[in-house]
Scaffold this motif. Structure first.
Motif, PDB file in Angstrom:
ATOM      1  N   ARG A 107       0.833  -1.208   0.000  1.00 59.18           N
ATOM      2  CA  ARG A 107       0.000   0.000   0.000  1.00 59.18           C
ATOM      3  C   ARG A 107       0.869   1.259   0.000  1.00 59.18           C
ATOM      4  NH1 ARG A 107      -3.557  -0.304   5.023  1.00 59.18           N
ATOM      5  NH2 ARG A 107      -4.500   1.573   4.208  1.00 59.18           N
ATOM      6  N   GLN A 111       1.283   4.170  -2.871  1.00 60.18           N
ATOM      7  CA  GLN A 111       1.028   5.586  -2.586  1.00 60.18           C
ATOM      8  C   GLN A 111       2.211   6.473  -2.956  1.00 60.18           C
ATOM      9  OE1 GLN A 111      -0.111   5.492   1.555  1.00 60.18           O
ATOM     10  NE2 GLN A 111      -2.211   4.881   1.082  1.00 60.18           N
ATOM     11  N   ILE A 140      -6.319   0.158  -4.551  1.00 56.68           N
ATOM     12  CA  ILE A 140      -4.902   0.419  -4.761  1.00 56.68           C
ATOM     13  C   ILE A 140      -4.609   0.185  -6.234  1.00 56.68           C
ATOM     14  CG2 ILE A 140      -2.553  -0.266  -4.122  1.00 56.68           C
ATOM     15  CD1 ILE A 140      -3.925  -1.418  -1.486  1.00 56.68           C
TER      16      ILE A 140
END
Length: 177
Positions: A107, A111, A140
């Motif tokens: 994750r 990002q 995601i």
């Protein structure tokens, strides 16, 4: 292009391919499909944070230009296509790491932009790019949902080997008369 939803599941004995391993996955797979995903991203059964496999395939991530895949250790099938990907990566000089990787690391890498590709590998699928994950209500995205250049290179390279269109420097191909 695979879309995956994340679940934790006990996969004791996941290092062997048996029908019993798949029976326990039916509910999670059905739930995942209802949410629009084609596969399930499996997390470890104990801490439910370490990535294991995607569907019935091994999984790879490209993070900071390094190919990362979970290590074998009793719950992950030692797939032939997985081994082929790792060997081709070594042949091509691609930095590779077999290590435990958490969903939180993936994750965070998504990002900050350091996660550039993800794909599954397996006998039937060969290489299946992953365009997005769903995790705890969050989507995601990976590489804008597009197939990445490394996943494409592995797919093409393996297909060429299978067809005899590329030299087999590892004696993988056995001609049957």
């Amino acid at each position: 292009m695979l879309k995956t939803n994340t679940y934790g599941l006990s996969q004791e004995g996941g290092n062997v391919k048996t029908g019993g391993n798949y029976a326990a996955s039916i509910k999670a797979h059905t739930t995942s499909q209802k949410k629009g995903y084609t596969q399930v991203l499996w997390l470890d059964a104990v801490e439910r944070k370490y990535i294991e496999e995607v569907g019935t395939s091994n999984i790879f991530f490209v993070i900071n230009d390094e190919l990362v895949t979970p290590p074998l250790g009793g719950t992950i099938l030692p797939g032939i296509t997985r081994n082929t990907v790792l060997q081709l990566a070594a042949d091509w000089g691609i930095p590779t790491s077999e290590r435990r990787i958490t969903i939180d690391e993936v994750r965070a890498a998504a990002q900050d932009g350091s996660l550039t590709e993800a794909f599954g590998s397996g006998t039937a699928a060969v290489i299946s790019p992953i365009g997005e994950f769903g995790y705890q209500g969050e989507t995601i995205m990976i590489n804008n949902g597009e197939t990445g250049p490394l996943a494409q290179r592995f797919f093409d390279g393996i297909q060429q080997l299978q067809r005899g269109a590329a030299p087999d420097s590892h004696d993988w191909i056995v001609r049957v008369k």
